[in-house]
Design an enzyme around this catalytic site. Structure first.
Site, PDB file in Angstrom:
ATOM      1  CD  GLU A   1      -2.778  -0.990   2.530  1.00 13.61           C
ATOM      2  OE1 GLU A   1      -3.969  -0.654   2.427  1.00 13.61           O
ATOM      3  OE2 GLU A   1      -2.227  -1.257   3.633  1.00 13.61           O
TER       4      GLU A   1
ATOM      5  CE  LYS B   1      -6.402   1.214   2.492  1.00 12.07           C
ATOM      6  NZ  LYS B   1      -5.604   0.960   3.703  1.00 12.07           N
TER       7      LYS B   1
END
Length: 119
Positions: A21, A98
């Site tokens: 990420e 997200k």
């Protein structure tokens, strides 16, 4: 309290607890609802007596694109702090989405929503 809302602000950030990420980044969506008194602005038709939502949008995107954090809770808090720096804004609700979170089961979205105020 009046409300000015911006929905679906989109920016790429490198937030998350996993190395992938942080390295690759991902798209985040942000919704904000600003609480303020717009009566003076409406009465005088004067932008200087309200919040300039275009500037707020740019600032929010800059936070998302800025310094990485582990949690979207932290990201939401930073966005709220940025919004509350505007003089007329008394409170703000921030939702950080997200949609590409690293979850192993099918899902549509992960969202954290916080509310902060000057009081």
């Amino acid at each position: 309290m009046d409300r000015v809302a911006l929905r679906g602000l989109k920016a790429r950030g490198h937030h998350g607890v996993f190395p992938k990420e942080r390295e690759e980044g991902q798209t985040f969506l942000v919704d904000i609802v600003l609480g303020l008194d717009t009566r003076a602005a409406a009465a005088d038709d004067d932008l200087t007596k309200t919040v300039h939502y275009g500037i707020v949008a740019e600032e929010v995107v800059a936070v998302v694109e800025g310094e990485p954090v582990n949690l979207i809770e932290t990201l939401a808090a930073r966005i709220a702090d940025t919004c509350l720096k505007h003089e007329g804004v008394q409170e703000v609700e921030v939702s950080v989405h997200k949609p590409d979170a690293p979850i192993t089961v099918p899902f549509d979205d992960v969202t954290v929503t916080i509310t902060r105020s000057r009081v």
